[in-house]
Design an enzyme around this catalytic site. Structure first.
Site, PDB file in Angstrom:
ATOM      1  CG  ASP A  40      -1.284  10.596  -6.033  1.00  0.00           C
ATOM      2  OD1 ASP A  40      -0.952   9.190  -5.381  1.00  0.00           O
ATOM      3  OD2 ASP A  40      -2.533  11.010  -5.880  1.00  0.00           O
ATOM      4  CG  HIS A  59      -1.624   6.293  -2.101  1.00  0.00           C
ATOM      5  ND1 HIS A  59      -3.173   6.585  -2.796  1.00  0.00           N
ATOM      6  CD2 HIS A  59      -1.863   5.728  -0.973  1.00  0.00           C
ATOM      7  CE1 HIS A  59      -3.735   5.772  -2.039  1.00  0.00           C
ATOM      8  NE2 HIS A  59      -3.179   5.446  -0.933  1.00  0.00           N
ATOM      9  N   GLY A 117      -9.731   8.028  -1.552  1.00  0.00           N
ATOM     10  CA  GLY A 117     -10.465   9.422  -1.415  1.00  0.00           C
ATOM     11  C   GLY A 117     -11.052   9.367  -0.125  1.00  0.00           C
ATOM     12  CG  HIS A 164      -1.915   0.968   1.320  1.00  0.00           C
ATOM     13  ND1 HIS A 164      -3.264   0.728   1.533  1.00  0.00           N
ATOM     14  CD2 HIS A 164      -1.982   2.469   0.772  1.00  0.00           C
ATOM     15  CE1 HIS A 164      -4.134   1.717   1.418  1.00  0.00           C
ATOM     16  NE2 HIS A 164      -3.271   2.850   1.061  1.00  0.00           N
ATOM     17  CG  HIS A 175      -8.059   3.448   0.664  1.00  0.00           C
ATOM     18  ND1 HIS A 175      -7.618   3.067  -0.755  1.00  0.00           N
ATOM     19  CD2 HIS A 175      -6.925   4.242   1.178  1.00  0.00           C
ATOM     20  CE1 HIS A 175      -6.410   3.617  -0.711  1.00  0.00           C
ATOM     21  NE2 HIS A 175      -6.023   4.058   0.627  1.00  0.00           N
ATOM     22  CD  GLU A 186      -7.499   6.392   5.709  1.00  0.00           C
ATOM     23  OE1 GLU A 186      -8.140   6.074   4.645  1.00  0.00           O
ATOM     24  OE2 GLU A 186      -6.521   6.959   5.834  1.00  0.00           O
TER      25      GLU A 186
HETATM   26  O1  LIG Z   1      -4.980   7.001   3.392  1.00  0.00           O
HETATM   27  C1  LIG Z   1      -5.728   7.275   2.233  1.00  0.00           C
HETATM   28  N1  LIG Z   1      -7.027   7.253   2.201  1.00  0.00           N
HETATM   29  C2  LIG Z   1      -7.716   7.677   1.513  1.00  0.00           C
HETATM   30  N2  LIG Z   1      -7.425   8.268   0.298  1.00  0.00           N
HETATM   31  C3  LIG Z   1      -6.027   8.330   0.041  1.00  0.00           C
HETATM   32  C4  LIG Z   1      -5.150   7.890   1.237  1.00  0.00           C
HETATM   33  N3  LIG Z   1      -3.831   8.391   0.650  1.00  0.00           N
HETATM   34  C5  LIG Z   1      -4.083   8.699  -0.261  1.00  0.00           C
HETATM   35  N4  LIG Z   1      -5.304   8.964  -0.830  1.00  0.00           N
HETATM   36  C6  LIG Z   1      -5.778   9.403  -2.185  1.00  0.00           C
HETATM   37  C7  LIG Z   1      -5.155  10.723  -2.576  1.00  0.00           C
HETATM   38  C8  LIG Z   1      -4.592  10.158  -4.047  1.00  0.00           C
HETATM   39  O2  LIG Z   1      -4.609  11.486  -4.841  1.00  0.00           O
HETATM   40  C9  LIG Z   1      -5.235   8.950  -4.593  1.00  0.00           C
HETATM   41  C10 LIG Z   1      -4.688   8.147  -5.551  1.00  0.00           C
HETATM   42  O3  LIG Z   1      -3.481   7.676  -4.911  1.00  0.00           O
HETATM   43  O4  LIG Z   1      -5.761   8.365  -3.342  1.00  0.00           O
HETATM   44 ZN   LIG Z   2      -3.976   5.035   1.078  1.00  0.00          ZN
END
Ligand SMILES: O=c1[nH]cnc2c1ncn2[C@H]1C[C@H](O)[C@@H](CO)O1
Ligand SMILES: [Zn+2]
Length: 361
Positions: A22, A20, A175, A18, A202, A205
């Site tokens: 970006d 990301h 998101g 896990h 996701h 959380e």
């Molecule tokens: O931890 C997270 N929870 C929900 N969404 C997240 C988390 N970390 C990053 N994101 C979102 C923001 C990024 O733009 C998107 C794609 O990687 O995923």
């Molecule tokens: Zn995440």
């Protein structure tokens, strides 16, 4: 016995499920790419200050505020060259941290501002990851993420299937969780099941058990992103005896992997501190727990630093890190024979050698 150091942990053959794309840029790269594409809205172009700004903005205690910082990284990732560079550097950084297998996720729909097609976006990221992994011990794969507040999940699931033989191994939704439950994207998950695809969600959380329940029991998620709130279905009595509710039992019984990201959870407010983070309890109860970074830039972590924090907090040693790593490799969306090869040829011998040379804990 002396506890393991960050340098020792860096040498271990680790697995990351896990992370990301970006959320993992080098601050200097953000500044350079912004300059190249004429993006002028960065809060500062001083590299050190910018790194601090991302950390400060991200450590807000709110997932929504945490997510706002991504507008700057996404803004500079709108050309094939920029996407490939970010992906190449991501692979280089993960390889340097001793990671042997990684699934990198990103949302293609966020990178279309200049008119790039979804396929061109995936192709650029795969090219970059391949370039950055070359000559290293890293095997990098991709998960295509759909943004849960948008309505493109079926299209993104189809994209993931289209690229599945070229490095994309699964799908995810991310998101703001509250208000955007997993069943909002049921058609995408059902499509993937019919296509024999893999996906993680996701869930649990910023929102609690209903989100996990939907992800597991309605959507059939192969894994849970975070899943920390599963502890809401576990009670521990004064003698430390835990009793599990039906959902917690189901998740443990069916070995649903939990992609836990302790520092990120503290930063978004999903956990109060590392010491009170549910990972300690869930590990003791033998849930299928894995350890992950989530966003290396925003949370200012590496997988090794995340393990070092757990070592310091919970007194973990090699056997615990090895256990988390084997859990992660078993839970990867890579074909079974390739998972087994990495376990037998790389991970187990690597940990055996480390434990023999540096017995620490
Ligand atoms: O931890 C997270 N929870 C929900 N969404 C997240 C988390 N970390 C990053 N994101 C979102 C923001 C990024 O733009 C998107 C794609 O990687 O995923
Ligand atoms: Zn995440």
């Amino acid at each position: 016995m002396a506890s393991l150091t960050l340098d020792q942990i860096r040498l271990a053959p680790k697995v990351l499920l896990h992370d990301h794309l970006d959320g993992g840029l080098r601050p200097a790269t953000v500044v350079e790419l912004a300059d190249e594409c004429g993006y002028t809205a960065l809060p500062t172009t001083d590299v050190t200050k910018l790194g601090g700004w991302f950390r400060g903005g991200a450590h807000s205690g709110s997932l929504v505020r945490y997510l706002e910082t991504f507008s700057h990284t996404v803004a500079v990732m709108q050309t094939p060259e920029a996407l490939a560079r970010v992906a190449r550097e991501c692979a280089e950084d993960l390889a340097a941290d001793g990671i042997v297998y990684a699934e990198i996720r990103f949302a293609p729909e966020l990178h279309t501002e200049n008119g790039l097609s979804l396929d061109a976006i995936v192709e650029a990221v795969l090219d970059g990851l391949r370039a950055g992994s070359e000559g290293t011990g890293l095997h990098a794969r991709v998960l295509c993420t759909a943004m849960r507040h948008q309505a493109r999940s079926l299209e993104i699931a189809e994209l993931a299937v289209r690229w599945r033989d070229q490095g994309v191994v699964g799908f995810d939704i991310a998101g703001a969780e509250a208000g955007n439950p997993p069943t909002r994207h049921l058609d995408a998950f059902q499509y993937l099941q019919r296509a024999n695809g893999h996906f993680t969600i996701h869930a649990g959380e910023a929102f609690g058990l209903p989100s996990i329940w939907e992800a597991v029991q309605w959507c059939n998620a192969d894994r849970l992103g975070h899943g920390v709130r599963i502890v809401d279905d576990i009670s521990v009595d004064v003698e430390g005896q835990a009793s599990l509710g039906p959902l917690a039992n189901y998740v443990r019984d069916t070995r649903v992997p939990l992609e836990m990201c302790p520092s990120s959870n503290v930063h978004t407010g999903a956990a109060r501190s590392i010491a009170t983070h549910p990972i300690g309890l869930l590990r003791d109860l033998r849930f299928r727990v894995t350890v992950n970074t989530d966003n290396r830039l925003m949370s200012d972590v590496t997988l090794s630093s995340e393990f070092a924090t757990l070592v310091e907090t919970f007194g973990y040693g090699w056997s615990d890190i090895r256990w988390f790593t084997l859990n992660a490799m078993k839970s990867a969306f890579l074909p079974f024979d390739q998972r087994l090869d990495l376990i037998d040829d790389v991970i187990k011998p690597g940990f055996d050698a480390l434990a023999a040379s540096a017995p620490g804990a």
